[in-house]
Design an enzyme around this catalytic site. Structure first.
Site, PDB file in Angstrom:
ATOM      1  N   SER A  36      31.987 -13.500  30.058  1.00  0.00           N
ATOM      2  CA  SER A  36      32.099 -14.911  30.414  1.00  0.00           C
ATOM      3  C   SER A  36      30.851 -15.745  30.174  1.00  0.00           C
ATOM      4  O   SER A  36      30.954 -16.929  29.860  1.00  0.00           O
ATOM      5  CB  SER A  36      32.504 -15.042  31.889  1.00  0.00           C
ATOM      6  OG  SER A  36      32.844 -16.362  32.194  1.00  0.00           O
ATOM      7  N   ALA A  37      29.660 -15.167  30.358  1.00  0.00           N
ATOM      8  CA  ALA A  37      28.427 -15.963  30.275  1.00  0.00           C
ATOM      9  C   ALA A  37      28.282 -16.599  28.909  1.00  0.00           C
ATOM     10  O   ALA A  37      28.654 -15.983  27.905  1.00  0.00           O
ATOM     11  CB  ALA A  37      27.218 -15.082  30.588  1.00  0.00           C
ATOM     12  N   PRO A  38      27.784 -17.843  28.860  1.00  0.00           N
ATOM     13  CA  PRO A  38      27.244 -18.669  29.957  1.00  0.00           C
ATOM     14  C   PRO A  38      28.278 -19.461  30.744  1.00  0.00           C
ATOM     15  O   PRO A  38      27.912 -20.268  31.598  1.00  0.00           O
ATOM     16  CB  PRO A  38      26.299 -19.613  29.213  1.00  0.00           C
ATOM     17  CG  PRO A  38      26.903 -19.781  27.872  1.00  0.00           C
ATOM     18  CD  PRO A  38      27.544 -18.465  27.537  1.00  0.00           C
ATOM     19  N   GLY A  39      29.570 -19.283  30.454  1.00  0.00           N
ATOM     20  CA  GLY A  39      30.617 -19.873  31.287  1.00  0.00           C
ATOM     21  C   GLY A  39      31.278 -21.119  30.731  1.00  0.00           C
ATOM     22  O   GLY A  39      32.179 -21.669  31.376  1.00  0.00           O
ATOM     23  N   ASP A  70      31.024 -10.492  33.733  1.00  0.00           N
ATOM     24  CA  ASP A  70      29.878 -10.252  32.867  1.00  0.00           C
ATOM     25  C   ASP A  70      29.090  -9.081  33.439  1.00  0.00           C
ATOM     26  O   ASP A  70      29.051  -8.880  34.663  1.00  0.00           O
ATOM     27  CB  ASP A  70      28.983 -11.480  32.756  1.00  0.00           C
ATOM     28  CG  ASP A  70      28.130 -11.441  31.493  1.00  0.00           C
ATOM     29  OD1 ASP A  70      28.544 -12.042  30.483  1.00  0.00           O
ATOM     30  OD2 ASP A  70      27.073 -10.790  31.508  1.00  0.00           O
ATOM     31  N   CYS A 128      30.409 -15.870  17.514  1.00  0.00           N
ATOM     32  CA  CYS A 128      29.678 -17.003  16.926  1.00  0.00           C
ATOM     33  C   CYS A 128      28.876 -16.484  15.730  1.00  0.00           C
ATOM     34  O   CYS A 128      27.687 -16.744  15.580  1.00  0.00           O
ATOM     35  CB  CYS A 128      28.784 -17.696  17.944  1.00  0.00           C
ATOM     36  SG  CYS A 128      27.723 -16.607  18.889  1.00  0.00           S
ATOM     37  N   ASP A 175      35.175 -13.103  24.258  1.00  0.00           N
ATOM     38  CA  ASP A 175      34.134 -13.750  23.445  1.00  0.00           C
ATOM     39  C   ASP A 175      32.938 -12.806  23.436  1.00  0.00           C
ATOM     40  O   ASP A 175      32.073 -12.874  24.306  1.00  0.00           O
ATOM     41  CB  ASP A 175      33.778 -15.108  24.053  1.00  0.00           C
ATOM     42  CG  ASP A 175      32.754 -15.858  23.224  1.00  0.00           C
ATOM     43  OD1 ASP A 175      32.889 -15.867  21.996  1.00  0.00           O
ATOM     44  OD2 ASP A 175      31.805 -16.412  23.817  1.00  0.00           O
TER      45      ASP A 175
END
Length: 513
Positions: A307-310, A329, A436, A381
Site C-alpha cells: 500500500s505505501a505510500p497510500g 505493507d 512504475c 502495486d
C-alpha cells in the site's frame, strides 16, 4: 647581472600556467565520484537495456521526459471543500479528467477510431530484441567469470540453495558411515586441478577449472541472468485474453489535470479546508489508472497488498464505493506514513468509528498474507526499479552497490506477490498488477510467470483483460505505449515531454477458478 627577482617572477608565472592547464584538462575527483553514483549507474543501465528493447528513438524521447520534472494531477478531496476546490482549479486552466475521457470517447465513436490491440504475435520485434539482449548479457556474464578460458560453460547453472543444502547433508551422512581408510580408498583425485610448477603462479590454469559458485566472496553472488529469466514466452498453461469494455468512471472521483502540451504543468500547494483536511492530493496520473482498472463497485472488500505510500488506497476511498479497504505493507515506517496521509485527507479519521471499520491496516509480508474471507478486488502495486526515481535521485536508489542482489531478485519477489494476490481474490474477482517501470521483465514477464505459477501450484486459471478500449479515452491526457512499446498483457504509460506522466504499467486479471 643575475636578477633573482626576475627568475622568481618567471617561475611563478610558469607554475601558475602549469596549474591552470592541469585543472583544465583533468576532472576533479569529486565530479568523478558523482558521475559513478547510483543514478548514473541506473541511467547507463537503462540506456543499454531500454534502447535495445524499445529502439533508440523511442527510448531517447522517454529518457528526456524522465530527466525533467514530472507532471501531476490533482485528486480533489471529497471530505473538504470539493466544489470550491474544483472552481479554483478550473480558473487556473485545469480540466476534469472525467470530462476529458468522455469527450475523447465520443470523438473516437463519431470518427470510428478503434484502438490498436495490445496483444502481439508471439515473436514480435520487442521479444526478439529482448531475447538478443538477454543472450548478450549472458555471454558477457560468462566472459567476466571465466576470463581467457577455453572451458567456458554454455550456460551458468546456479543451483538452488535448498538443493545445495540437501546435497551437502547427504554427503555428510554418507561420509559418517565410512571409516577414514575407506573414504581415502574411494576418493577420486581431480587431476585437472594439479598445476605444473613450471607454468608459474600467474598462469591462467589457476582460474581455468574453478567453479564460479566457489569463488571467494561470491557466496551471495547473483547472476544478472536471474533477473531476465522471468521473461518467458512459453504458453504451457491455460489462460484467456478477452477485450474489456469502455471505462466506467466512478461518479464521485474528481481528478483535475492540465491539457497535453500545456505550458501550465504545476498546481499550487494544497491548503486546508474548513473541515481541517487538505483540499486535494497531488499525484501521477499513471497512479490513478490501477484504481480505475479495479472497476470498484458499492460494497467491495478491497486489499491494497503493497500500500505505501497510500496514494492509490486514498483514490479508492475517494470513489466512496468500497465497504472495506485493507492497507498492507511490510514496513512499519511506511504504514505510519500512510496513516499520517489519511489523517491529512480524511475528516475525523482518528476519532470516528466509521473509519476504523472501513480502513484496516496490516503489517505483513505481502507474499505471506492470508485471509479467510477473500477479497472482491486486490491491487498489487509491487516494489520495482522505480525508473524515474532511480534516474534522478541517489537516495534510496535500488542501483546502489549494496542493493545489487535485491535489484536482481525483484522479478522473483514481484511474481510471488502476484501469485498470492490471485490466491486472496475471490473467484470472479479482480487483481490489478502495476509497476512504475518500463521493464518488460517486471511487467509482462512477471504477469506471465505469476499466471503460470498460480496454475501449477494452486490450480488457479486467470483471464487477462485487454484494456485497449478502456484506456482509449485517456489518449488526449497521457501517452500509452504502442508498437515496440506496447505490452502483451497490460497497458504502459510512457513519459513524454508534453504529457510527462509515468512510467506506469497496469494489467487487469480476473480469477476464473
Amino acid at each position: 647581472m643575475f636578477n633573482i627577482s626576475s627568475i622568481y617572477k618567471n617561475t611563478c608565472v610558469t607554475s601558475y600556467l602549469v596549474l591552470q592547464t592541469r585543472y583544465k584538462t583533468k576532472i576533479h575527483w569529486s565530479k568523478l565520484k558523482k558521475k559513478t553514483g547510483p543514478k548514473y549507474k541506473a541511467l547507463n543501465h537503462f540506456d543499454e537495456f531500454y534502447a535495445s528493447v524499445f529502439g533508440d528513438a523511442k527510448w531517447q524521447a522517454m529518457r528526456e521526459a524522465m530527466l525533467r520534472r514530472s507532471k501531476y494531477v490533482a485528486l480533489v478531496n471529497n471530505y473538504g471543500d470539493a466544489d470550491k476546490t474544483m472552481e479554483e482549479l478550473t480558473k487556473r486552466g485545469a480540466h476534469c479528467l472525467k470530462k476529458l475521457i468522455t469527450i475523447q470517447q465520443e470523438f473516437n465513436k463519431e470518427y470510428n477510431i478503434t484502438p490498436e490491440p495490445t496483444q502481439v504475435v508471439e515473436m514480435d520485434g520487442q521479444s526478439e530484441r529482448l531475447t538478443e539482449y538477454m543472450e548478450r548479457q549472458h555471454t558477457d556474464e560468462i566472459s567476466n567469470i571465466y576470463p581467457n578460458s577455453e572451458n567456458k560453460p554454455e550456460k551458468l547453472d546456479m543451483e538452488d540453495e535448498e538443493e545445495v543444502k540437501v546435497k551437502k547433508v547427504n554427503q555428510e551422512v554418507s561420509l559418517t558411515n565410512k571409516t577414514l581408510d575407506e573414504s581415502i580408498a574411494e576418493a577420486k583425485i581431480d587431476e585437472s586441478r594439479i598445476i605444473d610448477p613450471s607454468l608459474g603462479m600467474t598462469s591462467e590454469s589457476l582460474y581455468q577449472f574453478l567453479p564460479a559458485t566457489k569463488l571467494k566472496g561470491m557466496d551471495e553472488w547473483v547472476p544478472e541472468s536471474v533477473h531476465y529469466s522471468y521473461y518467458s514466452k512459453e504458453k504451457d498453461f491455460p489462460f484467456i485474453i478477452e477485450p474489456e469494455g469502455p471505462l466506467k468512471y466512478p461518479e464521485h472521483l474528481k481528478v483535475f489535470t492540465y491539457e497535453m502540451d500545456s505550458d501550465q504543468t504545476t498546481f499550487p500547494e494544497p491548503k486546508r479546508c474548513q473541515t481541517g483536511v487538505y483540499n486535494y492530493y497531488p499525484m501521477d496520473c499513471g497512479s490513478i489508472l490501477p484504481v480505475l482498472a479495479l472497476d470498484l463497485r458499492p460494497g467491495d472488500r478491497v486489499l491494497d497488498l503493497c500500500s505505501a505510500p497510500g496514494g492509490k488506497a486514498l483514490v479508492a476511498l475517494q470513489t466512496l464505493l468500497p465497504d472495506v479497504v485493507v492497507c498492507n505493507d511490510i514496513s512499519i515506517s511506511r504504514l505510519n506514513r500512510i496513516q499520517r496521509s489519511f489523517r491529512e485527507y480524511l475528516f475525523d479519521f482518528e476519532t470516528s468509528n466509521k473509519w476504523r471499520e472501513r480502513v484496516v491496516f496490516k503489517r505483513v509480508d505481502g507474499r505471506l498474507y492470508t485471509d479467510d474471507l477473500g477479497f472482491d478486488k486486490v491491487l498489487v502495486d509491487v516494489p520495482c526499479t522505480t525508473d524515474r526515481h532511480s534516474m534522478n535521485e541517489d537516495e534510496n536508489n535500488i542501483f546502489r552497490p549494496d542493493r545489487v542482489k535485491e535489484r536482481l531478485r525483484i522479478p522473483e519477489m514481484q511474481s510471488q506477490l502476484l501469485v498470492n494476490a490471485l490466491r486472496l481474490v475471490k473467484v470472479g474477482g479482480t487483481v490489478v498488477y502495476s509497476t512504475c517501470s518500463l521493464s518488460p521483465i517486471q511487467n509482462d514477464g512477471v504477469v506471465h510467470m505469476g499466471m503460470k505459477q498460480a496454475f501449477e501450484n494452486n490450480n488457479i486459471i486467470v483471464k487477462v483483460k485487454n484494456m485497449s478500449l478502456t484506456m482509449s479515452g485517456l489518449t488526449s491526457t497521457l501517452v500509452l505505449g504502442t508498437g515496440s512499446a506496447a505490452p502483451k498483457y497490460g497497458q504502459l504509460v510512457t513519459p513524454s515531454v508534453g504529457a510527462n506522466f509515468g512510467p506506469s504499467y497496469i494489467a487487469k486479471l480476473i480469477r476464473m477458478r
